[in-house]
Enzyme design. Structure first.
Site, PDB file in Angstrom:
ATOM      1  N   SER A   1      -0.905  -0.686   9.987  1.00 46.56           N
ATOM      2  CA  SER A   1      -1.279   0.929   9.692  1.00 46.56           C
ATOM      3  C   SER A   1      -0.401   1.701   8.809  1.00 46.56           C
ATOM      4  CB  SER A   1      -0.952   1.339  11.134  1.00 46.56           C
ATOM      5  OG  SER A   1       0.645   1.368  11.726  1.00 46.56           O
ATOM      6  N   TYR A   2       0.605   1.040   8.003  1.00 42.05           N
ATOM      7  CA  TYR A   2       1.447   1.570   7.169  1.00 42.05           C
ATOM      8  C   TYR A   2       0.784   1.735   6.008  1.00 42.05           C
ATOM      9  CZ  TYR A   2       5.389   0.479  10.326  1.00 42.05           C
ATOM     10  OH  TYR A   2       6.261   0.177  11.125  1.00 42.05           O
ATOM     11  N   SER A   3       0.453   3.009   5.181  1.00 43.40           N
ATOM     12  CA  SER A   3       0.669   4.349   5.763  1.00 43.40           C
ATOM     13  C   SER A   3      -0.422   5.147   5.912  1.00 43.40           C
ATOM     14  CB  SER A   3       1.782   4.802   4.715  1.00 43.40           C
ATOM     15  OG  SER A   3       1.442   4.716   3.512  1.00 43.40           O
TER      16      SER A   3
END
Length: 315
Positions: free
Chosen positions: A50-52
């Protein structure tokens, strides 16, 4: 070089946080940070699929992509230990078997690798039967796509249940626990979670080890944060008691000829079962202060002062 819990992962005592890559650090800056980290002895990089996604214009996976491109350029995949996570990517939410399989394949593509060293369940998904989630992780280990399993942001009760399911079905047990833990946020981990980690041989890899920058000493007033990317996150740690912790860290740093950030990370390394705190650097110039924590041994008096002052922070 500590090992992560009961695994065969041997790591430098400071883990490099990849949350800045593709957010506050552009691709060139990120590669420079990764180069400097490994040149100074580091070998464990923490990221997530999920970054970023929270940054404007991003969709998630930017950090993994940058790390993967860097490893390809340096031809150093076998020298780097990568930890990444699943459940929060906008395109791969949750911990169903189908999602874990799809998300892990996407992470492997972005990393340019055929295996993940440490794969975390990022946040618990109580809408999916835990047996399904544990089985999916176990099958990835059996397939050789994941070397070891880790848990992040799980309650003690759910961790115990995960371990029971793994044992009952012959799946690999988790080897790592990634909690929110630092000098100004202690109560969520110390106690039941810490005891559980010790009992089950889980290596503890704290995130937000520097409290989103608050424990660097850069932000002494709320005005110091206004307009910065970390305004909301670091601002959540502000309190009179928290600023007193900064004052003690400042005293120690001046007495020892080091920095507040180094002293704050060194305190974490005095805690039981800590394998490596995660710390992020926006630029390569910020890395030496982080890496120095591995060689700073706090005195009993310094530890006591920090313990005492940080224990006064409200839960």
């Amino acid at each position: 070089m500590p090992t992560v819990g009961h695994s065969d992962l041997t790591i430098f005592p400071i883990a490099l946080g990849g949350n800045t890559f593709g957010w506050t650090s552009n691709e060139t800056e990120s590669r420079a940070v990764l180069d400097a980290f490994t040149e100074q002895g580091g070998n464990f990089v923490d990221t997530a699929d999920s970054y970023s996604a929270w940054a404007e214009g991003n969709t998630g996976g930017e950090s993994e992509t940058i790390i993967g491109d860097w490893m390809a350029r340096r031809s150093n995949r076998s020298q780097v230990i990568i930890g990444t996570k699943v459940s929060q990517h906008p395109g791969f939410p949750g911990l169903s078997r189908k999602n874990i399989v799809a998300a892990s394949e996407a992470s492997l593509r972005r990393l340019g690798s055929d295996y993940i060293d440490l794969y975390y369940a990022h946040f618990d998904d109580e809408t999916t039967p835990l047996e399904e989630t544990v089985g999916a992780f176990g099958d990835l280990v059996i397939a050789g796509k994941v070397r070891h399993v880790g848990l992040s942001n799980y309650s003690a009760e759910r961790i115990r249940e995960w371990i029971r399911i793994a044992d009952d079905n012959g799946y690999a047990r988790p080897v790592a626990l990634q909690p929110h833990y630092n000098l100004v946020h202690r109560t969520g981990f110390e106690g039941e979670l810490a005891s559980l980690a010790a009992t089950n041989g889980l290596g503890v890899i704290p995130y937000w080890s520097l409290a989103s920058g608050f424990l660097t000493g850069k932000y002494r007033t709320r005005e110091d944060l206004v307009g910065t990317p970390r305004e909301k996150m670091a601002g959540s740690y502000f309190s009179t008691e928290g600023l007193r912790v900064i004052s003690v860290l400042d005293d120690i740093a001046q007495e020892r000829g080091t920095t507040i950030a180094t002293a704050a990370l060194a305190w974490l390394l005095t805690r039981p079962n800590i394998a490596a705190p995660i710390a992020s650097a926006r630029t390569a110039e910020q890395l030496p202060d982080l890496m120095a924590a591995a060689s700073l041994t706090l005195t009993e008096l310094e530890i006591h002062r920090l313990d005492e002052m940080s224990s006064l922070i409200p839960a």
